[in-house]
Scaffold this active site. Structure first.
Site, PDB file in Angstrom:
ATOM      1  N   TYR A 144       0.849  -1.194   0.000  1.00 39.67           N
ATOM      2  CA  TYR A 144       0.000   0.000   0.000  1.00 39.67           C
ATOM      3  C   TYR A 144       0.880   1.237   0.000  1.00 39.67           C
ATOM      4  O   TYR A 144       1.824   1.344   0.783  1.00 39.67           O
ATOM      5  CB  TYR A 144      -0.899   0.010   1.246  1.00 39.67           C
ATOM      6  N   ASP A 239       9.156   2.757   0.010  1.00 39.07           N
ATOM      7  CA  ASP A 239       8.089   3.404   0.758  1.00 39.07           C
ATOM      8  C   ASP A 239       8.286   3.014   2.224  1.00 39.07           C
ATOM      9  O   ASP A 239       7.885   1.935   2.654  1.00 39.07           O
ATOM     10  CB  ASP A 239       6.731   2.950   0.229  1.00 39.07           C
ATOM     11  N   LYS A 267       3.706   8.698   9.001  1.00 39.33           N
ATOM     12  CA  LYS A 267       3.521   8.073  10.307  1.00 39.33           C
ATOM     13  C   LYS A 267       4.524   8.572  11.370  1.00 39.33           C
ATOM     14  O   LYS A 267       4.381   9.691  11.819  1.00 39.33           O
ATOM     15  CB  LYS A 267       3.519   6.545  10.136  1.00 39.33           C
TER      16      LYS A 267
HETATM   17  C1  LIG Z   1       0.045   4.356   5.791  1.00 38.03           C
HETATM   18  C2  LIG Z   1       0.851   4.124   4.577  1.00 38.03           C
HETATM   19  C3  LIG Z   1       0.788   4.991   3.471  1.00 38.03           C
HETATM   20  C4  LIG Z   1      -0.208   6.099   3.369  1.00 38.03           C
HETATM   21  O1  LIG Z   1      -0.010   7.094   4.312  1.00 38.03           O
HETATM   22  P1  LIG Z   1      -1.212   8.081   4.665  1.00 38.03           P
HETATM   23  O2  LIG Z   1      -0.611   9.034   5.629  1.00 38.03           O
HETATM   24  O3  LIG Z   1      -2.304   7.230   5.212  1.00 38.03           O
HETATM   25  O4  LIG Z   1      -1.623   8.739   3.397  1.00 38.03           O
HETATM   26  C5  LIG Z   1       1.670   4.778   2.433  1.00 38.03           C
HETATM   27  N1  LIG Z   1       2.534   3.765   2.459  1.00 38.03           N
HETATM   28  C6  LIG Z   1       2.620   2.913   3.483  1.00 38.03           C
HETATM   29  C7  LIG Z   1       3.644   1.827   3.473  1.00 38.03           C
HETATM   30  C8  LIG Z   1       1.767   3.050   4.566  1.00 38.03           C
HETATM   31  O5  LIG Z   1       1.820   2.159   5.569  1.00 38.03           O
END
Ligand SMILES: *Cc1c(COP(=O)(O)O)cnc(C)c1O
Length: 428
Positions: A144, A239, A267
């Site tokens: 994601y 990511d 995060k």
């Molecule tokens: C949570 C998450 C996102 C998205 O971040 P948001 O602040 O919710 O837009 C992207 N990549 C990874 C790996 C994530 O865990």
């Protein structure tokens, strides 16, 4: 436990907010029941609107690595707020957190702050496309990267060559530029690169997947991706929205000793305020406006409250030499306890763990990609989730989510959790 007030609040919310929530996973669709409304939180605990105390294993989906309402972060935000909450002009604190991030993370010279992980990943891909002059990207099924159009792609029917939209509103035109690969399957990636010679701008992945449960990269997988990217002039994007400042000071790059070309954050970097960021070496970051041609902007980007929270958080992590070991030890302890409880009831399961990320899959075989993760028994998970909730343990309301361990958890909390798992396991 009683959730009367939560139910009432949810019914009210449903009248004016689609599905009653501002992000879908909060709605409990995968597990049934009504979501719990939080009143406040401190350390490892949530206190809901009905007065229940829950041990929290979500921690805002990762940011609260040091627990809720962590004082240095809260105080930093309060102090800043008194001096004005947004200016749309440069502030010194943006440079301070940028300097600290660049010092903590290997292989980056510059960092640009945005407001979410979604924005970070979306911008990173645009930058990769602008920098390489190529359009296509490779992503992995089950990873994601936020909800921007290019990432809302699923495998096309029978085709490994390009994906199709997995949400209405994403165009075929966008989908055709996203190629979908199997996580941990380097041959699959090679085949995609061969079928799209000189067309791929970047490969983006979670270096440790956390959005299909926790899935570690197989030995050599990240290194092989690095080599492929070098050979084919493709940028490698890590990511690290989940893994950054969680697995190590320098995130997965440091843990696995692999350099990515662009790294995305979110995060933890915001300490619980809305922050994302992306970073790279000078030659790539200088491609970004106003220095270079790739456009990216934000009215509230680098917001002083968000930067104050993030800076307090990163300072704390930077100054605590033992933090990441301590987190990993707590997680390993939990792993052992949960495993023992499930084994004693002969429940098929697989537990994956890296650092302070852990996931329990009700699947017999090893979980290495989206397909094997999806084989988990969701009926068992639902019972597990609601059983734990009833015992005052709050895990993510979906089998595809990682548990986020926080340093605020004591061994007593962990023992309480393991006992709850043992109780619930008897009824699975
Ligand atoms: C949570 C998450 C996102 C998205 O971040 P948001 O602040 O919710 O837009 C992207 N990549 C990874 C790996 C994530 O865990």
């Amino acid at each position: 436990m009683i959730y009367k007030r939560s139910s009432t609040l949810f019914a009210q919310a449903e009248q004016v907010i689609p599905g009653g929530v501002n992000s879908p996973v909060r709605a409990f669709k995968a597990v049934g029941g009504t979501p719990i409304f939080v009143k406040e939180a401190k350390g490892a605990y949530l206190y809901d609107e009905d007065g229940n105390r829950l041990i929290d294993y979500i921690n805002s989906w990762g940011p609260m690595l040091l627990g809720h309402a962590f004082e240095p972060v809260v105080n930093a935000v309060i102090d800043k707020a008194k001096k004005g909450t947004s200016f749309g002009m440069p502030t010194e604190i943006e440079t301070q957190i940028a300097e600290l991030a660049v010092a903590m993370v290997p292989n980056i010279d510059k960092i640009r702050f945005v407001n979410s992980g979604t924005e970070a990943c979306m911008s990173a891909v645009r930058l990769a496309r602008g920098y390489t002059g190529k359009d296509k990207i490779i992503k992995f099924a089950g990873c994601y990267h936020g909800h921007s159009d290019s990432f809302l792609i699923q495998a096309g029917s029978g085709a490994v060559t390009f994906g199709s939209p997995n949400s209405p509103g994403v165009t075929q035109g966008t989908a055709k530029d996203t190629l979908l690969a199997r996580y941990n399957d380097i041959e699959n990636v090679k085949a995609l690169i061969e079928a799209n010679t000189n067309e791929i701008a970047c490969i983006i992945l979670e270096p440790v997947a956390g959005n299909m449960g926790c899935i570690p990269p197989k030995d050599g997988f990240l290194q092989e991706l690095r080599t492929l990217c070098n050979t084919h002039n493709i940028l490698l994007i890590f990511d690290e929205v989940m893994t950054g400042f969680r697995l190590a000071k320098g995130g997965a790059q440091e843990l696995y000793n692999i350099n990515a070309d662009i790294v995305c954050f979110g995060k933890v970097i915001g300490g619980g305020l809305p922050v994302g960021a992306f970073a790279a070496r000078n030659e790539i970051m200088n491609y970004l406006a106003p220095l270079g041609p790739v456009y990216q902007a934000g009215t509230l980007s680098g917001n002083p409250l968000a930067m104050a929270a993030g800076l307090a958080m990163l300072n704390e992590l930077n100054n605590d030499a033992e933090i990441f070991n301590r987190l990993a030890e707590k997680t390993a302890y939990l792993h052992k306890g949960i495993s023992k409880a499930l084994v004693s009831q002969n429940i098929d399961h697989t537990i994956n763990r890296v650092g302070s990320m852990i996931s329990v899959h009700f699947a017999k075989d090893e979980v290495v990609d989206f397909e094997s993760s999806a084989k988990g028994n969701n009926e068992t998970f639902k019972k597990f989730f609601h059983g734990l909730l009833n015992e005052g343990i709050y895990i993510a309301p979906s089998a595809f989510e990682t548990w986020f361990i926080t340093d605020a958890l004591s061994y007593k909390d962990l023992d309480e959790t393991i006992e709850a798992v043992a109780t619930v396991a008897k009824k699975l």
